[in-house]
Write a protein that holds these residues in place. Structure first.
Motif, PDB file in Angstrom:
ATOM      1  N   ASN A 267       5.402  -6.167  -5.305  1.00 42.20           N
ATOM      2  CA  ASN A 267       6.546  -6.921  -5.829  1.00 42.20           C
ATOM      3  C   ASN A 267       6.919  -8.148  -5.003  1.00 42.20           C
ATOM      4  O   ASN A 267       7.902  -8.828  -5.304  1.00 42.20           O
ATOM      5  N   GLY A 268       6.149  -8.429  -3.953  1.00 41.18           N
ATOM      6  CA  GLY A 268       6.321  -9.678  -3.233  1.00 41.18           C
ATOM      7  C   GLY A 268       7.379  -9.676  -2.154  1.00 41.18           C
ATOM      8  O   GLY A 268       7.621 -10.712  -1.527  1.00 41.18           O
ATOM      9  N   THR A 269       8.008  -8.523  -1.884  1.00 40.82           N
ATOM     10  CA  THR A 269       9.063  -8.482  -0.874  1.00 40.82           C
ATOM     11  C   THR A 269       8.525  -8.266   0.537  1.00 40.82           C
ATOM     12  O   THR A 269       9.275  -8.415   1.506  1.00 40.82           O
ATOM     13  N   ALA A 270       7.246  -7.918   0.678  1.00 37.95           N
ATOM     14  CA  ALA A 270       6.650  -7.680   1.999  1.00 37.95           C
ATOM     15  C   ALA A 270       5.804  -8.887   2.385  1.00 37.95           C
ATOM     16  O   ALA A 270       4.701  -9.081   1.856  1.00 37.95           O
ATOM     17  N   SER A 271       6.290  -9.678   3.311  1.00 36.00           N
ATOM     18  CA  SER A 271       5.596 -10.914   3.668  1.00 36.00           C
ATOM     19  C   SER A 271       4.252 -10.659   4.344  1.00 36.00           C
ATOM     20  O   SER A 271       3.356 -11.510   4.301  1.00 36.00           O
ATOM     21  N   GLN A 272       4.087  -9.507   4.996  1.00 35.60           N
ATOM     22  CA  GLN A 272       2.851  -9.188   5.689  1.00 35.60           C
ATOM     23  C   GLN A 272       1.978  -8.200   4.899  1.00 35.60           C
ATOM     24  O   GLN A 272       1.127  -7.519   5.459  1.00 35.60           O
ATOM     25  N   SER A 273       2.182  -8.122   3.600  1.00 36.76           N
ATOM     26  CA  SER A 273       1.467  -7.147   2.786  1.00 36.76           C
ATOM     27  C   SER A 273      -0.038  -7.387   2.778  1.00 36.76           C
ATOM     28  O   SER A 273      -0.503  -8.526   2.653  1.00 36.76           O
ATOM     29  N   VAL A 274      -0.789  -6.289   2.917  1.00 33.13           N
ATOM     30  CA  VAL A 274      -2.245  -6.339   2.783  1.00 33.13           C
ATOM     31  C   VAL A 274      -2.678  -5.694   1.470  1.00 33.13           C
ATOM     32  O   VAL A 274      -3.864  -5.414   1.272  1.00 33.13           O
ATOM     33  N   ALA A 275      -1.715  -5.454   0.573  1.00 33.63           N
ATOM     34  CA  ALA A 275      -2.024  -4.756  -0.674  1.00 33.63           C
ATOM     35  C   ALA A 275      -3.063  -5.472  -1.531  1.00 33.63           C
ATOM     36  O   ALA A 275      -3.983  -4.813  -2.039  1.00 33.63           O
ATOM     37  N   PRO A 276      -2.979  -6.796  -1.750  1.00 29.58           N
ATOM     38  CA  PRO A 276      -3.995  -7.430  -2.595  1.00 29.58           C
ATOM     39  C   PRO A 276      -5.415  -7.257  -2.060  1.00 29.58           C
ATOM     40  O   PRO A 276      -6.330  -6.916  -2.815  1.00 29.58           O
ATOM     41  N   ALA A 277      -5.613  -7.463  -0.753  1.00 30.94           N
ATOM     42  CA  ALA A 277      -6.955  -7.314  -0.163  1.00 30.94           C
ATOM     43  C   ALA A 277      -7.410  -5.869  -0.205  1.00 30.94           C
ATOM     44  O   ALA A 277      -8.575  -5.584  -0.516  1.00 30.94           O
ATOM     45  N   THR A 278      -6.508  -4.941   0.084  1.00 31.77           N
ATOM     46  CA  THR A 278      -6.872  -3.520   0.078  1.00 31.77           C
ATOM     47  C   THR A 278      -7.188  -3.045  -1.332  1.00 31.77           C
ATOM     48  O   THR A 278      -8.124  -2.263  -1.539  1.00 31.77           O
ATOM     49  N   ALA A 279      -6.433  -3.512  -2.314  1.00 29.32           N
ATOM     50  CA  ALA A 279      -6.700  -3.140  -3.706  1.00 29.32           C
ATOM     51  C   ALA A 279      -8.084  -3.616  -4.137  1.00 29.32           C
ATOM     52  O   ALA A 279      -8.824  -2.892  -4.823  1.00 29.32           O
TER      53      ALA A 279
END
Length: 359
Positions: A267-279
């Motif tokens: 949802n874009g609230t985590a500025s350090q998210s690695v979710a797109p790369a991990t997905a």
């Protein structure tokens, strides 16, 4: 020889000392009694999940009477939903599919989504229809539904059907609200509670996925949330800034979602998210929101962020935004959507962005 008599000052000091000693003894007795009472009676306090929302006055009627009567007070503890019985036949909400036995793994905990034997996936079976217009696509997720009855009712009734709605897994009647949303044409996602950086000061609730516990414990918590209701095409994060930044903790969770035929929306609230790369690594269809539309809860700021979404969609072919079901957010999104197609855009559910080929 005359005996010395104590002075007035020393007599006063002696009386004060005796009074203080008596008061101290009394307080000690009270504390001891309190400890004894707690020991004998016990404490039954469990984890709390509270979400305070302003009520929306005059929200249009719409949800089933059962859902309205059972809706929890957001200022009180949320009663967790009971386990859903086995799904043995298709369930519909109006024309929308809410549950299909072929897409369900029945467990003692409740129904878990799965890929059907013929290859069908929940992310497509439960997706809302999308316009086929060759225009710039914009998807919006509005989350936080299912906890406040009046706010949930207003969001479902007033938002365009193409807006995707996110439901937390905690309210006892969440399945009723999901059914109402699906019957109105909305695509639904499940909000999975995930650990933020300031946990436990910010606590998304029981069964939160955490970076510091075992993979098995996180999968068990994930399955609890997944089994609370049916009819969702994907999942998104509820808080989760810390969890989404830890690829080692996140990867097993996203792998499980991929095996179950769901999509994931960051949802874009985590500025350090690695979710797109991990997905991408685990083969999970995913999308990422450009950020919160209502981090500043003012009509002017929300309108500005919506215009930024249009700019992103023109540049990239599509864009995703996220918001909370604040009354001002619902009102501004509904007003903005009315002239969207005239400006060359089309509002679509999140699944249409996830499944769209890269530009």
């Amino acid at each position: 020889m005359v005996a010395a008599t104590p002075s007035a000052d020393s007599d006063f000091a002696s009386r004060s000392a005796r009074a203080l000693a008596f008061a101290g003894s009394f307080v000690v007795c009270l504390l001891a009694g309190g400890v004894l009472a707690i020991t004998l009676m016990g404490q039954g306090h469990g984890p709390r999940y509270t979400l305070e929302l302003p009520d929306s006055a005059g929200a249009p009627a719409g949800p089933p009477a059962k859902a309205r009567a059972a809706a929890p007070d957001p200022a009180q503890d949320i009663a967790p939903p009971a386990a859903i019985g086995p799904i043995t036949k298709p369930v519909h909400a109006g024309r929308a599919l809410l549950a299909d036995p072929a897409l369900v793994q029945n467990t003692p905990q409740g129904p878990l989504p799965r890929i059907a034997d013929d290859g069908r996936k929940p992310m497509t079976a439960y997706a809302a229809p999308a316009s086929g217009a060759r225009k710039f696509k914009i998807a919006i997720l509005v989350g936080g539904l299912g906890v406040s009855a009046s706010a949930t009712q207003a969001a479902i009734a007033n938002l365009p059907a193409a807006v995707t709605l996110g439901f937390a897994p905690y309210a006892g009647d969440v399945g009723d609200w999901v059914g109402t949303a699906r019957a109105r044409g909305h695509e639904v996602v499940l909000q999975i509670p995930m650990e933020p950086f300031d946990f436990p000061d910010s606590d998304p609730g029981p069964h939160t996925l955490r970076a510091g516990i075992t993979e098995e414990a996180n999968i068990e918590r994930l399955h609890w949330s997944l089994s609370r209701f049916t009819g969702y095409a994907g999942v998104t994060n509820l808080l989760g800034q810390r969890f989404l930044s830890d690829s080692a903790a996140l990867s097993p969770v996203l792998s499980d979602l991929a095996r179950r035929g769901l999509y994931f929306l960051d949802n874009g609230t985590a500025s350090q998210s690695v979710a797109p790369a991990t997905a991408t690594q685990v083969g999970l269809p995913a999308a990422q929101s450009g950020g919160s539309l209502d981090s500043i809860q003012s009509a002017l700021e929300i309108d500005r962020r919506l215009l930024e979404l249009e700019t992103q969609a023109r540049a990239n072919g599509s864009a995703v935004g996220s918001a909370f079901l604040y009354p001002v957010s619902v009102a501004r999104i509904a007003a903005w959507a009315k002239g969207l197609e005239a400006r060359g855009f089309v509002l679509v559910p999140v699944s249409a962005i996830v499944n769209a080929p890269k530009q």
